[in-house]
Each structure stands twice: as structure tokens, then as C-alpha cells.
Scaffold this active site. Sequence first.
Site, PDB file in Angstrom:
ATOM      1  N   GLY A  76       0.815  -1.207   0.000  1.00 17.12           N
ATOM      2  CA  GLY A  76       0.000   0.000   0.000  1.00 17.12           C
ATOM      3  C   GLY A  76       0.847   1.255   0.000  1.00 17.12           C
ATOM      4  O   GLY A  76       2.020   1.246  -0.371  1.00 17.12           O
TER       5      GLY A  76
ATOM      6  N   HIS B 186       2.702   5.660  -4.409  1.00 12.89           N
ATOM      7  CA  HIS B 186       3.223   6.975  -4.779  1.00 12.89           C
ATOM      8  C   HIS B 186       3.650   6.929  -6.253  1.00 12.89           C
ATOM      9  O   HIS B 186       3.486   5.878  -6.905  1.00 12.89           O
ATOM     10  CB  HIS B 186       4.390   7.370  -3.862  1.00 12.89           C
ATOM     11  CG  HIS B 186       5.458   6.310  -3.726  1.00 12.89           C
ATOM     12  ND1 HIS B 186       6.255   5.914  -4.770  1.00 12.89           N
ATOM     13  CD2 HIS B 186       5.841   5.570  -2.653  1.00 12.89           C
ATOM     14  CE1 HIS B 186       7.111   4.995  -4.368  1.00 12.89           C
ATOM     15  NE2 HIS B 186       6.868   4.745  -3.086  1.00 12.89           N
TER      16      HIS B 186
ATOM     17  N   GLY C 218       6.355   6.468  -7.685  1.00 12.31           N
ATOM     18  CA  GLY C 218       7.259   5.366  -7.989  1.00 12.31           C
ATOM     19  C   GLY C 218       6.502   4.095  -8.292  1.00 12.31           C
ATOM     20  O   GLY C 218       6.833   3.350  -9.234  1.00 12.31           O
ATOM     21  N   HIS C 219       5.456   3.833  -7.498  1.00  6.49           N
ATOM     22  CA  HIS C 219       4.599   2.681  -7.783  1.00  6.49           C
ATOM     23  C   HIS C 219       3.916   2.855  -9.140  1.00  6.49           C
ATOM     24  O   HIS C 219       3.803   1.903  -9.924  1.00  6.49           O
ATOM     25  CB  HIS C 219       3.525   2.530  -6.697  1.00  6.49           C
ATOM     26  CG  HIS C 219       4.035   2.039  -5.384  1.00  6.49           C
ATOM     27  ND1 HIS C 219       4.224   2.871  -4.305  1.00  6.49           N
ATOM     28  CD2 HIS C 219       4.397   0.792  -4.968  1.00  6.49           C
ATOM     29  CE1 HIS C 219       4.668   2.163  -3.276  1.00  6.49           C
ATOM     30  NE2 HIS C 219       4.793   0.910  -3.650  1.00  6.49           N
TER      31      HIS C 219
ATOM     32  N   GLY D 279      10.890  -4.376  -8.230  1.00  6.70           N
ATOM     33  CA  GLY D 279      11.645  -3.175  -8.571  1.00  6.70           C
ATOM     34  C   GLY D 279      13.145  -3.394  -8.420  1.00  6.70           C
ATOM     35  O   GLY D 279      13.593  -4.048  -7.474  1.00  6.70           O
ATOM     36  N   GLN D 280      13.922  -2.872  -9.352  1.00  5.71           N
ATOM     37  CA  GLN D 280      15.377  -2.959  -9.257  1.00  5.71           C
ATOM     38  C   GLN D 280      15.888  -2.321  -7.966  1.00  5.71           C
ATOM     39  O   GLN D 280      16.949  -2.669  -7.459  1.00  5.71           O
ATOM     40  CB  GLN D 280      16.032  -2.286 -10.469  1.00  5.71           C
ATOM     41  CG  GLN D 280      17.552  -2.332 -10.486  1.00  5.71           C
ATOM     42  CD  GLN D 280      18.115  -3.735 -10.448  1.00  5.71           C
ATOM     43  OE1 GLN D 280      17.644  -4.618 -11.161  1.00  5.71           O
ATOM     44  NE2 GLN D 280      19.136  -3.953  -9.623  1.00  5.71           N
TER      45      GLN D 280
ATOM     46  N   ASP E 220      14.854  -2.957  -5.173  1.00  3.52           N
ATOM     47  CA  ASP E 220      14.917  -4.068  -4.215  1.00  3.52           C
ATOM     48  C   ASP E 220      15.814  -5.166  -4.772  1.00  3.52           C
ATOM     49  O   ASP E 220      15.414  -6.329  -4.883  1.00  3.52           O
ATOM     50  CB  ASP E 220      13.517  -4.628  -3.947  1.00  3.52           C
ATOM     51  CG  ASP E 220      12.736  -3.807  -2.952  1.00  3.52           C
ATOM     52  OD1 ASP E 220      13.346  -3.303  -1.996  1.00  3.52           O
ATOM     53  OD2 ASP E 220      11.510  -3.662  -3.137  1.00  3.52           O
TER      54      ASP E 220
ATOM     55  N   SER F  50      10.453   7.086  -3.047  1.00  2.33           N
ATOM     56  CA  SER F  50      10.063   6.122  -2.022  1.00  2.33           C
ATOM     57  C   SER F  50       9.393   6.862  -0.879  1.00  2.33           C
ATOM     58  O   SER F  50       9.404   8.107  -0.821  1.00  2.33           O
ATOM     59  CB  SER F  50      11.282   5.368  -1.501  1.00  2.33           C
ATOM     60  OG  SER F  50      12.147   6.255  -0.793  1.00  2.33           O
TER      61      SER F  50
END
Length: 283
Positions: A33, A36, A38-39, A147-148, A150, A185
Amino acid sequence: MNNPKEPLVVHDRQTLAQAEKNAGTVGLMVTRGNWHPGHQAAFTEASGRVDTLVVSVYTDPVGSAFETTSDMISSADLQLAASSGVDIIFAPSTEAFYPFGAAQTMLDPGLIIRQYEAADHPEQSLNRLTQLVKMLGIVRPDKVFIGQCDAQLLAALRLVVRDLDIPVTVEAVPTFRDLDGLTVSQTTRALSSSQREDAAVFAKALFAGVREAASSGSGEAVIAATREALSASDAEIEYLDLVDPISFESWQADGPSTACLIAAVKLGDVRLSDNQLVVLSRP
């Protein structure tokens, strides 16, 4: 101009399975959840690679501000999801996610998930990985997107999928950055103006490493350039290393290959981590 179609929101396994029938190639992005931009960028990228994109929303335990996971989805979230190609939002309750009570099994692929980002809190990383793999078992996608940003979780998941013969393709989506180079983030969005100026030095230091890789191809020079750029700030380096992006072991020079430049720093009370992929040819 037509408005984007609002995604279907489901909370139970049966409805999800029904929604996935005749859905073509299904992709999954696992989230907690608090979406933002980025998501949004990641969803847009992932939706272009599949016929149906499922985005999950689950956190255990549910945040104190919400009674259930489904409460975490706001009208703004629905608009963001619709505009970025999300087809299904899967927001299970704890009872739907764990129908037999708390899980007794914890995945542990070893050092790949226990160092760097997980050095001080390995249990949290193991739990996150286990929940991710459990979500794969529920959704059963053809592709799962990580995501890169992570990079360590991405490597760990690839290892687990390979070792357990899980029928899913693991794909990375690029890191979305602001104009100053910082990743988008929850942490960076909460920074004050002065904190952001200091944090931007961290992002620029990694880009200095990228430039050095393109110039010299030397792993040692990349680390030196990154460290020198960081010395211009008050950053306390937690770790700085070059690793193989697949095994997450220290990069070894055995001819031209891709390495992952990883780093984490502390700037006062703020902790930041980031990574960049580089091509190296010598130590």
C-alpha cells in the site's frame, strides 16, 4: 477522451481465481500500500508486459490506522491504479491470506537474504520473502515484477523460484527517480528540503560510480569513485560493495560482466539505500 477503466478490487481467493479466468498472461506486483509516483511508474512498466496486471496490497499486521487491508485502498489509489494499467487489486484480509492461522513455515535461502539490507533484521527480510512466495501461490501469475530498487529481494526470489521449481518468470522493473537522482520512495518523499539536499549527494555518488565504470571498467575504481563522492557529505557508510546481481555474492572479475553497485548510508536520522547496475571488465 475516455477515462481509464477502474480496476476490479477483490478480497478473497475465489473471486480472484474467477477474475483471472481467460485473462491471458497474468503479471503480479506485490505491495504494502501507500502508493506513490514510484509505484505508478512501476505499474505502468509492468502492465505493458502482460495482458492482465494484478497488484496485491497486504501487510501483516495491518497498519494501526486501518482495520483491514482493504481499508488501505483510497480513491486516489484507485485513480493511480487505473491510470497505470492495473486490472485487478487483490487486497486480502489476514483470514483470507492465512486461512489456517499463522504460517509455520519460513523460507530461508541463506546468506543471499541475510546480509546487507537484512544484516540487522534478518527475520523481517525472511518474513517478507515468505509472504511474497505465498502470494505467488495464491495469485499464480505467469510473471512477477520486482523493482530494481529491491535488488537483494530480487536476487533472493530468483533463487527460491529456481530451487523450488516455481512456475513463474521473475522480471525486474527499473527504479523510478526524481530529477535530483533520488529514488521515489516513502523515505525520500518524507525528507525536508535540507535533508533532501544532503541525500542527493548519495544518489550523485552512485552515479559517479556508474560514470567510472563506463570510463575504466574497473571495479576498484568504481568503489573508489563512489567513496570519494560520498566523502563530500556527512554520510556514514553502512555498506558499499559490488555484487553479482544474480547470486548477490561479491563480484569477481572474470571478463566483462554486469555487477550491481550497492550502498547504504546514514545521514543523521535518515537511512538510505540504493543500487546501480554497471558493466565491469577488470578488478
